[in-house]
Design a protein around this motif. Structure first.
Motif, PDB file in Angstrom:
ATOM      1  N   VAL A 198       0.814  -1.212   0.000  1.00  0.00           N
ATOM      2  CA  VAL A 198       0.000   0.000   0.000  1.00  0.00           C
ATOM      3  C   VAL A 198       0.852   1.269   0.000  1.00  0.00           C
ATOM      4  O   VAL A 198       0.500   2.268  -0.651  1.00  0.00           O
ATOM      5  N   GLN A 199       1.992   1.279   0.672  1.00  0.00           N
ATOM      6  CA  GLN A 199       2.832   2.478   0.697  1.00  0.00           C
ATOM      7  C   GLN A 199       3.419   2.767  -0.683  1.00  0.00           C
ATOM      8  O   GLN A 199       3.438   3.924  -1.129  1.00  0.00           O
ATOM      9  N   GLU A 204       3.061   5.902  -5.968  1.00  0.00           N
ATOM     10  CA  GLU A 204       2.850   5.910  -7.415  1.00  0.00           C
ATOM     11  C   GLU A 204       1.567   6.649  -7.782  1.00  0.00           C
ATOM     12  O   GLU A 204       1.516   7.360  -8.794  1.00  0.00           O
ATOM     13  N   LEU A 205       0.533   6.507  -6.964  1.00  0.00           N
ATOM     14  CA  LEU A 205      -0.695   7.264  -7.190  1.00  0.00           C
ATOM     15  C   LEU A 205      -0.429   8.763  -7.083  1.00  0.00           C
ATOM     16  O   LEU A 205      -0.930   9.552  -7.891  1.00  0.00           O
ATOM     17  N   ILE A 216      -8.115   6.435   2.322  1.00  0.00           N
ATOM     18  CA  ILE A 216      -7.598   5.102   2.633  1.00  0.00           C
ATOM     19  C   ILE A 216      -8.549   4.498   3.652  1.00  0.00           C
ATOM     20  O   ILE A 216      -8.724   5.035   4.752  1.00  0.00           O
ATOM     21  N   CYS A 217      -9.159   3.381   3.315  1.00  0.00           N
ATOM     22  CA  CYS A 217     -10.097   2.707   4.219  1.00  0.00           C
ATOM     23  C   CYS A 217      -9.466   1.383   4.658  1.00  0.00           C
ATOM     24  O   CYS A 217      -9.288   0.478   3.844  1.00  0.00           O
ATOM     25  N   ALA A 233      -1.146  13.234  -2.647  1.00  0.00           N
ATOM     26  CA  ALA A 233       0.197  13.692  -2.294  1.00  0.00           C
ATOM     27  C   ALA A 233       0.391  13.684  -0.781  1.00  0.00           C
ATOM     28  O   ALA A 233       1.439  13.257  -0.274  1.00  0.00           O
ATOM     29  N   GLU A 234      -0.623  14.127  -0.043  1.00  0.00           N
ATOM     30  CA  GLU A 234      -0.519  14.151   1.420  1.00  0.00           C
ATOM     31  C   GLU A 234      -0.539  12.742   1.999  1.00  0.00           C
ATOM     32  O   GLU A 234       0.222  12.436   2.936  1.00  0.00           O
ATOM     33  N   LEU A 235      -1.377  11.882   1.452  1.00  0.00           N
ATOM     34  CA  LEU A 235      -1.432  10.506   1.936  1.00  0.00           C
ATOM     35  C   LEU A 235      -0.115   9.774   1.672  1.00  0.00           C
ATOM     36  O   LEU A 235       0.352   8.992   2.506  1.00  0.00           O
ATOM     37  N   ALA A 236       0.479  10.013   0.510  1.00  0.00           N
ATOM     38  CA  ALA A 236       1.766   9.391   0.186  1.00  0.00           C
ATOM     39  C   ALA A 236       2.869   9.921   1.101  1.00  0.00           C
ATOM     40  O   ALA A 236       3.738   9.166   1.544  1.00  0.00           O
ATOM     41  N   ARG A 237       2.827  11.212   1.392  1.00  0.00           N
ATOM     42  CA  ARG A 237       3.836  11.830   2.267  1.00  0.00           C
ATOM     43  C   ARG A 237       3.805  11.211   3.659  1.00  0.00           C
ATOM     44  O   ARG A 237       4.852  11.010   4.294  1.00  0.00           O
ATOM     45  N   ASP A 238       2.604  10.898   4.148  1.00  0.00           N
ATOM     46  CA  ASP A 238       2.451  10.359   5.494  1.00  0.00           C
ATOM     47  C   ASP A 238       2.429   8.834   5.534  1.00  0.00           C
ATOM     48  O   ASP A 238       2.193   8.243   6.600  1.00  0.00           O
ATOM     49  N   ALA A 239       2.663   8.182   4.404  1.00  0.00           N
ATOM     50  CA  ALA A 239       2.510   6.724   4.318  1.00  0.00           C
ATOM     51  C   ALA A 239       3.510   5.966   5.177  1.00  0.00           C
ATOM     52  O   ALA A 239       3.239   4.831   5.586  1.00  0.00           O
TER      53      ALA A 239
END
Length: 316
Positions: A198-199, A204-205, A216-217, A233-239
């Motif tokens: 998922v990370q 890539e997304l 993200i559920c 972008a924010e979700l990827a940054r905090d992944a």
């Protein structure tokens, strides 16, 4: 001497136990199900999400065909259902399908369940339903829990039109290529992903669709359910801090209705950035998805810029 396998349908007899199921210590009767194949949705986490019709059907059929008997047995034991469990999954389907068809031809009733959610949705069953229909037997759908619909309902993203992708390819190159194709679809995207990927998928997304809102559920309907909403972008940054245990459904907003086509100068800047890190093929794919310009035009411009950046004919 090897014992003979039990038949897939259990005949009724005078000594057969009454069919039924229990809820909170209350025993309820269940009539014998009419002949046919029943597609029964089962809980995706919380066993309390089962429907009354599903319980009645599972108690009333001759056999329950399931992916993993250990998982389905948790459900049948919870509600005191004694129907016979038989495995039906991608590895034994070719051998198990004829037995189910034989049972239906003899007037039997079979319920098909997946480990969680609605059968056939990223789970086995499509070929079985086709063959059952072709043989002229009845097929009944019992709607209920679905992680796809549950995720859509809590994502706070448009639901008037959505595209369900299922699981993305495991390998990064194939996954990126598929994400570029998905980026062009004018609908909310729903996809499954495993915790160990998922990370990478979020990164890539973000690279391909970075400004879109997403959710993200994780572990829907379960004790540790978690919903995260932000831009990709924010979700990827905090992944890096994301809890990766459990099951994930990713929901991504459609492209903005007023998304602008990049100017020629902006397209050149984008292509130079992509060509510095990717092959011409991958650079073009990314630029097409992000620029709104036709692929033929982007490809021709990429070849010109590649000659300047790398020399030669620009192909690689």
């Amino acid at each position: 001497m090897r014992a003979k396998p039990a038949p897939i349908n259990t005949p009724e007899g005078p000594d057969a136990a009454p069919r039924g199921f229990s809820i909170d210590a209350h025993r309820l009767p269940a009539p014998k199900a009419a002949p046919g194949l029943y597609l029964v949705a089962t809980p995706i986490g919380n066993l309390g999400d089962i429907t009354l019709r599903a319980l009645q059907t599972l108690a009333g059929v001759d056999v329950i065909a399931c992916e993993d008997t250990r998982i389905t047995r948790r459900l049948t034991e919870r509600y005191d259902i004694s129907a016979q469990l038989k495995q039906y999954h991608e590895h034994n389907a070719e051998a198990a399908r004829p037995k189910i068809l034989e049972a239906l031809a003899a007037g039997g009733s079979v319920a098909l369940v997946s480990d969680a959610g609605t059968p056939l949705i990223s789970d086995p069953g499509f070929k079985l339903v086709r063959e059952v229909c072709a043989a002229g037997h009845a097929v009944y759908a019992l709607p209920g829990p679905s992680s796809v619909l549950a995720a859509l309902s809590v994502a706070a993203l448009p639901t008037d039109r959505f595209f369900f992708e299922g699981f993305l390819p495991a390998k990064s190159a194939a996954r990126k290529s598929r994400l570029v194709e998905l980026a062009r679809i004018d609908a909310t995207l729903v996809m499954f992903e495993s915790g160990n990927r998922v990370q990478d998928t979020l990164a890539e997304l973000a690279e391909i669709m970075g400004s879109r809102e997403a959710a993200i559920c994780r572990e829907l309907t379960k004790l540790h359910e978690e919903i995260s909403r932000a831009t990709l972008a924010e979700l990827a940054r905090d992944a890096a801090g994301l809890e990766t245990r459990g099951e994930f459904v990713l929901v991504i907003a459609p492209p903005a209705a007023d998304a602008e086509v990049l100017t020629s100068d902006a397209l050149d800047d984008l292509l130079r950035e992509q060509l510095a890190a990717h092959s011409v093929k991958d650079a073009v794919a990314h630029a097409v998805a992000l620029s709104g310009r036709p692929r033929r035009e982007v490809y021709a411009r990429a070849l010109e810029l590649a000659k300047d950046l790398r020399g030669g004919d620009g192909e690689d």
